[in-house]
Design an enzyme around this catalytic site. Sequence first.
Site, PDB file in Angstrom:
ATOM      1  N   LYS A  36      36.631  57.647 -26.252  1.00 12.17           N
ATOM      2  CA  LYS A  36      35.431  56.807 -26.106  1.00 12.17           C
ATOM      3  C   LYS A  36      34.245  57.351 -26.913  1.00 12.17           C
ATOM      4  O   LYS A  36      33.449  56.576 -27.425  1.00 12.17           O
ATOM      5  CB  LYS A  36      35.057  56.653 -24.642  1.00 12.17           C
ATOM      6  N   THR A  37      34.153  58.693 -27.036  1.00 18.78           N
ATOM      7  CA  THR A  37      33.045  59.272 -27.810  1.00 18.78           C
ATOM      8  C   THR A  37      33.153  58.858 -29.272  1.00 18.78           C
ATOM      9  O   THR A  37      32.159  58.535 -29.922  1.00 18.78           O
ATOM     10  CB  THR A  37      33.059  60.814 -27.695  1.00 18.78           C
ATOM     11  N   ASP A  52      26.492  55.628 -22.358  1.00 21.27           N
ATOM     12  CA  ASP A  52      27.740  56.358 -22.111  1.00 21.27           C
ATOM     13  C   ASP A  52      27.805  56.719 -20.625  1.00 21.27           C
ATOM     14  O   ASP A  52      26.775  56.831 -19.964  1.00 21.27           O
ATOM     15  CB  ASP A  52      27.747  57.625 -22.970  1.00 21.27           C
ATOM     16  N   GLU A  53      29.022  56.922 -20.110  1.00 16.86           N
ATOM     17  CA  GLU A  53      29.235  57.342 -18.710  1.00 16.86           C
ATOM     18  C   GLU A  53      28.474  56.418 -17.748  1.00 16.86           C
ATOM     19  O   GLU A  53      27.776  56.870 -16.834  1.00 16.86           O
ATOM     20  CB  GLU A  53      28.775  58.799 -18.506  1.00 16.86           C
ATOM     21  N   ARG A  58      41.472  67.063 -17.189  1.00 11.89           N
ATOM     22  CA  ARG A  58      40.869  68.015 -18.142  1.00 11.89           C
ATOM     23  C   ARG A  58      41.961  68.771 -18.903  1.00 11.89           C
ATOM     24  O   ARG A  58      41.705  69.361 -19.938  1.00 11.89           O
ATOM     25  CB  ARG A  58      40.012  69.069 -17.423  1.00 11.89           C
ATOM     26  N   GLN A  61      36.330  57.943 -12.970  1.00 15.02           N
ATOM     27  CA  GLN A  61      35.653  59.229 -13.127  1.00 15.02           C
ATOM     28  C   GLN A  61      34.226  59.195 -12.572  1.00 15.02           C
ATOM     29  O   GLN A  61      33.374  59.978 -12.977  1.00 15.02           O
ATOM     30  CB  GLN A  61      35.636  59.651 -14.596  1.00 15.02           C
TER      31      GLN A  61
END
Length: 783
Positions: free
Chosen positions: A33-34, A225-226, A614, A256
């Site tokens: 996504k980044t 973002d997020e 992670r 998340q």
Amino acid sequence: MEEYLNQLNSAQLEPTIQIEGPMIVIAGAGSGKTRVLTYRIAYMMSKDIDPFNILALTFTNKAAREMKARIASIVGASEAKNLWMGTFHSVFAKILRIEADRLGYPSNFTIYDTQDSDRLIASIIKEMNLDKDIYKYKQIRSRISSYKNSLITVRAYFQNPELIEADAMARRPRMGDIYKEYVERCFKAGAMDFDDLLLKTNELLTRFPDVLAKYQNRFKYILVDEYQDTNHSQYLIVRALSDKFQNICVVGDDAQSIYAFRGANINNILNFQKDYDDVKVFRLEQNYRSTKNIVNAANSIIDKNQTKLEKIVWTANEEGAKIKVNRSLTDGDEGRYVASTIFETKMQEHVPNSDFAVLYRTNAQSRAIEDALRKRDIKYRIYGGLSFYQRKEIKDVLSYLRLVINPADEEALKRVINFPPRGIGQTTVDRLVVAANGLGKPIFDVIKDLDKIEIKINSGTRAKLDNFATLIESYQVMNQTADVFELAEHVTRSSGLIREFNKDGTPEGVARMENIEELLNGMKDFVEGQKELADATGSLAEFLEDVALATDLDNDKGDSDHVALMTIHLAKGLEFPYVFIVGLEEDLFPSAMSMNTRSELEEERRLFYVALTRAEKQAYLTYALSRYRWGKLIDAEPSRFIEEIDEQYLDIVTPIEERRYNPMLDASIFGDVEPNKKGSPDKIRYKPAKQFKPKKGASRKEPEKFQVTTPKNLKPVSKTSNGASNLFDSKLVVGNIVKHIRFGKGEVLKIEGKGADTKAEIKFETGGIKKLLLRFAKLEVIG
């Protein structure tokens, strides 16, 4: 088509080249996504959209810096400088500085961190003569924070009988008065806390329609973002700014969303499609980070949640190793398992410490892990502990600098007015505070106007106060021409701080001097770095804002090789080849405080999902059968989250054993008792509440046997579970090489005493020389 777009898959390309209108990108863990956000901004700029019209809001400053650097490599550094990109707090602090006069604040207002807020609230509680055991300043600060994030101002609080009644029921009837005094004192000190940066932005956009219109026209394209971690206050700001053009792109993963305790509202992402018309929805479902085993295991966990957006995360990566599940008897054993596994993996795979992360639910769990890593001489770093900028000597320097920018800053002034000692006692400070509150003026103004104010302070102390004010004013003059490094170097010497810390020749004193040196080095770096930015000067004001908004992770330059230890909340957005998730026990993870409602339990499950995703190559899940909590050894049972993972993805290293228990009741009162194999009905075989068994053929090691019950008469045990013996009645001799479960290998130097009192002095490779009572020492003779 631009060359960099060739690096995207088709699912990533679609949202990257969709510029107009509202859109949501539902991005699974590790799905790139980044990269999509970065390339989307670069693509927009290549289509002649002015970077001044783009606002990008990220989760951390570090993420913003990395994205900006990647954009600069595509479109050129000079254009990338013009982007408004950063965290909510940093971007809106910038807006508030521009518009501060509208709200009655100076443009150089101070940003109070948590420690500053705590000190001020503690002062207010003391001045009000309230019981500090009932009015605990940290609880009060947390409650004020939740009010502000829910947009409950002081006025709104006093108009809400339910809130007032709730605080009265909690034996805190003066809560509203503390809130009111705290807000007024911050305003008088020209200070905002972190929550104010959002609350005051909402106030600005609501009270001043011309300001809202100005920033709506400025930010024609908004990216967030997020988005799943936004709270109500952030949500309203984004809605207001995007309302005119509706060119808003939000990216996030509902799976998340783990910040409800900070006020994050998962409904912001779940209901996004209801907030705007004709929303385009894109899904990024291919995971590039983890192996198939890890991705599928994580899917099998998050599937248990009912509140979610539909997506199927998959990966084309290799199958990978199964997730290892390890049981330990105690938290100390758990730490030793983690340390020895890291040590062995490093040796076998030739990988650095930085490939490993240990994640835990609470900070207190780090102690056992730290002890074990130290004994193995494995370098580690704890994230989220005491930040560099929270250390006493650093706060002392920064408080002087804050006074230079904003002499009304009450907390900074109280910290340094008599440090280094200059003969201004606490009684004098208390009188100054009372006078300042009575006049509604900052303390610094009272000091400057002592001749005009009736206040009981003797002439000697007045002279010292006058010298202090002159010192600060001289720094203010220097600040007009010097950069932050030059000013700070002068302040640390002329204020006497360096001389004060130099007096202390202890290791702690030397460390303080090193920290001040590191601060000055950081300032030099900052000044050099600011030269690259379009509208930056390397001034003191810029540096203080950068510090105030920095997080522990933002300050990590990644230049040393260490194992990362952190809470799962801090690990969000990071990735490591090897990840240990420790303390997987009921009431610890999931937390006992988060199992009252389904929504709380689902948040804990999302937290576990974040932890598991992670890992790139290998994940380890560990739990202990007993753990010290609040100084007491308590029995624990494995977390339900382990059981919820599909068994085919697990390698259970030490399967759960049946446990023996000696009942104090006669079992026959509850019905028939099934005798055990020996035919004695006085013992019943109990199993822990949580059982999971590997499927046939699944990898498993020979189970180790252990006795849970404690014998009434302590007698030497002939053999322990790891093959070590209690050797006080054996032929142990000087020169023997032995192995101990905690201290490793060692050589016997001396033996003294007889029978049960026999002691051995042993020199261990890692633990040094130890004197052990052999009837308790579990030693294995290996040479």
